[in-house]
Motif scaffolding. Sequence first.
Motif: not given
Length: 236
Positions: A78-82
């Motif tokens: 989720k952090t990478d995609l955000t």
Amino acid sequence: MTFLLNPYILATAGGGDLPPGAIAHLDFLNGFYYAGGAEQAVGDILGGAFDATQISGASGMLVRNTNTNRPNAIGALKTDLTTAVFSGGTIVVEFTQLNTASGGLLNFMDGADYDASIEYVLSDFGASAGGISMEDFWSLSYSGGSANIASNSLNKVAFTLAEDIGGGNRKYAHSINGGTVYSDTVTYLVSAHMPTIATIAMFHKAQEFGEMQAYIRTCTLYAAVDSTELPTLSTP
């Protein structure tokens, strides 16, 4: 920017590899998952109504209206995609489409699901979506590539979010199965309107009738590439 210029990083588990220059990689065929700079257990990066029993080493991860598998990105993924939707990124998804229905590809929302969200960035795939359709709550809205869809067969798509093209402009673009690039440009960053992303629904919209109807084989995140490179990335 081109991912081919990035250094090659190799990580292995369950027979899978991290592709050159990839930031995150989900390989459902080989059971290899990478995000946040490290290998991950799939249950640490996919949550929501994720059902690990729907993963097959022969076919991939099944998401369709006849099961309840509705994965959301969590943790390092989720952090990478955000970061990708806020600052720019290119995502490549390879999957076997089971019918001609359209469904959510990746959807970034400020609520628990599409109906509960006020602000969002949505991507849909399918014939009724016009190939891939991209839209947000503000002014992004375009679609294209329906002629390139391989119905009931293997498809590969590459799409870029928020590529910095200078002058305060951000470009969104996609290609399906090596086909024509379709794009739109906006003059803002998503983070200016949606500073917090509550839900990243993967291959569904977190609502009824929003599933991909597909076996997801792989999903890979890169730094944003020039749109001219998308046909190469999307060639099966």
